[in-house]
Design a protein around this motif. Structure first.
Motif, PDB file in Angstrom:
ATOM      1  N   PRO A  62       0.818  -1.216   0.000  1.00 11.34           N
ATOM      2  CA  PRO A  62       0.000   0.000   0.000  1.00 11.34           C
ATOM      3  C   PRO A  62       0.852   1.268   0.000  1.00 11.34           C
ATOM      4  CG  PRO A  62       0.035  -0.984   2.173  1.00 11.34           C
ATOM      5  CD  PRO A  62       0.752  -1.932   1.268  1.00 11.34           C
ATOM      6  N   LYS A  63       0.244   2.341  -0.496  1.00 11.61           N
ATOM      7  CA  LYS A  63       0.928   3.634  -0.566  1.00 11.61           C
ATOM      8  C   LYS A  63       0.132   4.660   0.225  1.00 11.61           C
ATOM      9  CE  LYS A  63       2.426   7.165  -3.812  1.00 11.61           C
ATOM     10  NZ  LYS A  63       2.314   7.650  -5.184  1.00 11.61           N
ATOM     11  N   PHE A  64       0.872   5.562   0.896  1.00 13.18           N
ATOM     12  CA  PHE A  64       0.258   6.608   1.707  1.00 13.18           C
ATOM     13  C   PHE A  64       0.864   7.952   1.329  1.00 13.18           C
ATOM     14  CE2 PHE A  64       0.095   2.719   4.093  1.00 13.18           C
ATOM     15  CZ  PHE A  64      -1.177   2.701   4.623  1.00 13.18           C
ATOM     16  N   ASP A  65       0.037   8.985   1.259  1.00 13.48           N
ATOM     17  CA  ASP A  65       0.516  10.345   1.050  1.00 13.48           C
ATOM     18  C   ASP A  65       0.545  11.056   2.400  1.00 13.48           C
ATOM     19  OD1 ASP A  65       0.874  10.132  -1.679  1.00 13.48           O
ATOM     20  OD2 ASP A  65      -1.102  10.934  -2.174  1.00 13.48           O
ATOM     21  N   LEU A  66       1.582  11.870   2.600  1.00  8.22           N
ATOM     22  CA  LEU A  66       1.751  12.639   3.832  1.00  8.22           C
ATOM     23  C   LEU A  66       1.413  14.098   3.571  1.00  8.22           C
ATOM     24  CD1 LEU A  66       5.187  11.165   4.866  1.00  8.22           C
ATOM     25  CD2 LEU A  66       3.019  10.706   5.984  1.00  8.22           C
ATOM     26  N   TYR A  67       0.612  14.684   4.451  1.00  3.92           N
ATOM     27  CA  TYR A  67       0.230  16.088   4.338  1.00  3.92           C
ATOM     28  C   TYR A  67       0.640  16.812   5.610  1.00  3.92           C
ATOM     29  CZ  TYR A  67      -2.590  14.740   0.335  1.00  3.92           C
ATOM     30  OH  TYR A  67      -2.995  14.264  -0.878  1.00  3.92           O
ATOM     31  N   TYR A  68       1.240  17.979   5.435  1.00  2.00           N
ATOM     32  CA  TYR A  68       1.644  18.818   6.557  1.00  2.00           C
ATOM     33  C   TYR A  68       1.113  20.217   6.268  1.00  2.00           C
ATOM     34  CZ  TYR A  68       4.731  21.040   9.992  1.00  2.00           C
ATOM     35  OH  TYR A  68       5.226  21.746  11.046  1.00  2.00           O
ATOM     36  N   ASN A  69       0.334  20.776   7.190  1.00  2.00           N
ATOM     37  CA  ASN A  69      -0.335  22.075   6.976  1.00  2.00           C
ATOM     38  C   ASN A  69      -1.136  22.067   5.676  1.00  2.00           C
ATOM     39  OD1 ASN A  69       0.628  23.185   9.366  1.00  2.00           O
ATOM     40  ND2 ASN A  69       2.512  23.885   8.380  1.00  2.00           N
ATOM     41  N   ARG A  70      -1.832  20.947   5.444  1.00  2.13           N
ATOM     42  CA  ARG A  70      -2.717  20.740   4.288  1.00  2.13           C
ATOM     43  C   ARG A  70      -1.995  20.723   2.937  1.00  2.13           C
ATOM     44  NH1 ARG A  70      -7.737  20.767   6.647  1.00  2.13           N
ATOM     45  NH2 ARG A  70      -8.002  22.114   8.426  1.00  2.13           N
ATOM     46  N   GLN A  71      -0.680  20.591   2.942  1.00  2.86           N
ATOM     47  CA  GLN A  71       0.114  20.503   1.717  1.00  2.86           C
ATOM     48  C   GLN A  71       0.721  19.107   1.612  1.00  2.86           C
ATOM     49  OE1 GLN A  71       0.543  23.072  -0.532  1.00  2.86           O
ATOM     50  NE2 GLN A  71      -0.900  24.237   0.712  1.00  2.86           N
ATOM     51  N   ASN A  72       0.685  18.517   0.413  1.00  7.06           N
ATOM     52  CA  ASN A  72       1.301  17.208   0.210  1.00  7.06           C
ATOM     53  C   ASN A  72       2.808  17.391   0.256  1.00  7.06           C
ATOM     54  OD1 ASN A  72       2.531  14.901  -0.989  1.00  7.06           O
ATOM     55  ND2 ASN A  72       0.589  14.394  -1.947  1.00  7.06           N
ATOM     56  N   VAL A  73       3.449  16.737   1.234  1.00  4.13           N
ATOM     57  CA  VAL A  73       4.895  16.895   1.410  1.00  4.13           C
ATOM     58  C   VAL A  73       5.668  15.611   1.132  1.00  4.13           C
ATOM     59  CG1 VAL A  73       4.704  18.809   3.038  1.00  4.13           C
ATOM     60  CG2 VAL A  73       4.738  16.454   3.889  1.00  4.13           C
ATOM     61  N   GLY A  74       4.948  14.503   0.880  1.00  4.65           N
ATOM     62  CA  GLY A  74       5.663  13.269   0.611  1.00  4.65           C
ATOM     63  C   GLY A  74       4.741  12.086   0.491  1.00  4.65           C
ATOM     64  N   SER A  75       5.341  10.947   0.145  1.00  6.09           N
ATOM     65  CA  SER A  75       4.591   9.696   0.089  1.00  6.09           C
ATOM     66  C   SER A  75       5.504   8.569   0.532  1.00  6.09           C
ATOM     67  CB  SER A  75       4.057   9.443  -1.321  1.00  6.09           C
ATOM     68  OG  SER A  75       5.119   9.262  -2.221  1.00  6.09           O
ATOM     69  N   ILE A  76       4.873   7.534   1.030  1.00  2.30           N
ATOM     70  CA  ILE A  76       5.607   6.383   1.538  1.00  2.30           C
ATOM     71  C   ILE A  76       4.842   5.137   1.125  1.00  2.30           C
ATOM     72  CG2 ILE A  76       4.456   6.530   3.777  1.00  2.30           C
ATOM     73  CD1 ILE A  76       7.021   5.558   5.092  1.00  2.30           C
ATOM     74  N   SER A  77       5.582   4.108   0.724  1.00  2.00           N
ATOM     75  CA  SER A  77       4.946   2.844   0.376  1.00  2.00           C
ATOM     76  C   SER A  77       5.765   1.701   0.934  1.00  2.00           C
ATOM     77  CB  SER A  77       4.777   2.704  -1.140  1.00  2.00           C
ATOM     78  OG  SER A  77       6.028   2.744  -1.769  1.00  2.00           O
ATOM     79  N   LYS A  78       5.079   0.621   1.196  1.00  2.00           N
ATOM     80  CA  LYS A  78       5.728  -0.554   1.774  1.00  2.00           C
ATOM     81  C   LYS A  78       6.578  -1.229   0.708  1.00  2.00           C
ATOM     82  CE  LYS A  78       4.762  -4.410   4.756  1.00  2.00           C
ATOM     83  NZ  LYS A  78       3.748  -5.198   5.430  1.00  2.00           N
ATOM     84  N   THR A  79       7.714  -1.748   1.139  1.00  2.00           N
ATOM     85  CA  THR A  79       8.591  -2.489   0.245  1.00  2.00           C
ATOM     86  C   THR A  79       8.693  -3.917   0.753  1.00  2.00           C
ATOM     87  OG1 THR A  79      10.540  -1.856   1.515  1.00  2.00           O
ATOM     88  CG2 THR A  79       9.947  -0.453  -0.348  1.00  2.00           C
ATOM     89  N   LEU A  80       9.129  -4.785  -0.125  1.00  2.00           N
ATOM     90  CA  LEU A  80       9.347  -6.163   0.288  1.00  2.00           C
ATOM     91  C   LEU A  80      10.738  -6.286   0.869  1.00  2.00           C
ATOM     92  CD1 LEU A  80       7.769  -8.059  -2.722  1.00  2.00           C
ATOM     93  CD2 LEU A  80       6.840  -7.808  -0.429  1.00  2.00           C
ATOM     94  N   GLY A  81      10.812  -6.615   2.138  1.00  2.00           N
ATOM     95  CA  GLY A  81      12.094  -6.790   2.804  1.00  2.00           C
ATOM     96  C   GLY A  81      12.070  -8.084   3.583  1.00  2.00           C
ATOM     97  N   PHE A  82      13.224  -8.577   3.945  1.00  2.00           N
ATOM     98  CA  PHE A  82      13.262  -9.837   4.670  1.00  2.00           C
ATOM     99  C   PHE A  82      13.382  -9.566   6.161  1.00  2.00           C
ATOM    100  CE2 PHE A  82      15.537 -13.779   5.992  1.00  2.00           C
ATOM    101  CZ  PHE A  82      14.460 -14.630   5.800  1.00  2.00           C
ATOM    102  N   TRP A  83      14.551  -9.253   6.669  1.00  2.00           N
ATOM    103  CA  TRP A  83      14.720  -8.972   8.091  1.00  2.00           C
ATOM    104  C   TRP A  83      14.907  -7.495   8.354  1.00  2.00           C
ATOM    105  CZ3 TRP A  83      13.062 -12.719  10.819  1.00  2.00           C
ATOM    106  CH2 TRP A  83      13.234 -14.028  10.397  1.00  2.00           C
ATOM    107  N   HIS A  84      15.571  -6.813   7.441  1.00  2.00           N
ATOM    108  CA  HIS A  84      15.815  -5.384   7.624  1.00  2.00           C
ATOM    109  C   HIS A  84      15.049  -4.614   6.557  1.00  2.00           C
ATOM    110  CE1 HIS A  84      18.881  -5.986  10.642  1.00  2.00           C
ATOM    111  NE2 HIS A  84      19.339  -6.975   9.901  1.00  2.00           N
ATOM    112  N   GLU A  85      14.426  -3.554   6.961  1.00  2.00           N
ATOM    113  CA  GLU A  85      13.651  -2.712   6.060  1.00  2.00           C
ATOM    114  C   GLU A  85      14.409  -1.440   5.735  1.00  2.00           C
ATOM    115  OE1 GLU A  85      10.485  -2.924   4.756  1.00  2.00           O
ATOM    116  OE2 GLU A  85      10.088  -4.895   5.589  1.00  2.00           O
ATOM    117  N   MET A  86      14.271  -0.986   4.511  1.00  2.00           N
ATOM    118  CA  MET A  86      14.729   0.340   4.129  1.00  2.00           C
ATOM    119  C   MET A  86      13.636   0.935   3.253  1.00  2.00           C
ATOM    120  SD  MET A  86      18.244   1.699   2.541  1.00  2.00           S
ATOM    121  CE  MET A  86      17.934   2.265   0.894  1.00  2.00           C
TER     122      MET A  86
END
Length: 187
Positions: A62-86
């Protein structure tokens, strides 16, 4: 650097209150997950909307958009990782690095530490401790921490016994209890 605490994955029980090390309330995080366009909103304790997370896609990643003071400032999505995530937070150019085993994460902007997150036990129960370097980034850090908590493997969370009267089933952030009389008759 200020330490903030919020309870682990408890949106089914209502809103999360984000407190400091002196147990004073500073933020309120409300909302829900699981459907497209669902959102979490972070409010100052006085009631002012500071930041939001909006779910834009569903599925395995899934993907999520981040809003700060009602402005889109970024997005984050899950990646496939095994033990360590980046995970890379687009637009903000933040890197989230951590481990599914320890449930500890660090967020960097270049080589500068923005936030660290780790599970702790407080007087209010299980929580995450956020150590945030800059107070102006606190709303976004709390939003990202809520996403990371949402993505934790269920096997990493404390195991709870099923009640004797029925079976608990969780769908997204809503909990349902199936009682024995709800079962279909066997042919």
């Amino acid at each position: 650097m200020r330490k903030l605490y919020f309870s682990r994955n408890s949106f089914a029980k209502g809103a999360r209150i984000v407190r400091d090390a002196h147990n004073q309330s500073h933020y309120l995080l409300v909302g829900r997950w699981g459907r497209r366009q669902d959102a979490l909103s972070l409010y100052a304790i006085q009631g002012e909307l500071l930041a939001e997370i909006k779910q834009t896609t569903l599925g395995l990643l899934p993907k999520f958009d981040l809003y700060y003071n009602r402005q889109n400032v970024g997005s984050i999505s899950k990646t496939l990782g095994f033990w360590h995530e980046m995970i890379y937070v687009r637009k903000l150019r933040w890197f989230v690095m951590g481990s599914l085993n320890t449930e500890s994460y660090r967020i960097y902007h270049g080589t500068e530490l923005v936030m660290s997150m780790q599970p702790v036990t407080t007087t209010n129960g299980e929580a995450f401790e956020l150590v945030i370097s800059d107070p102006t980034t606190e709303p976004l850090c709390i939003c990202i921490a809520a996403i990371l908590d949402h993505w934790q493997k269920p096997t990493n969370r404390r195991q709870q016994r099923l009640p004797e009267s029925g079976y608990n089933v969780t769908f997204g952030e809503s909990n349902y209890t199936l009682h024995p009389h709800d079962k279909l008759p066997q042919p």
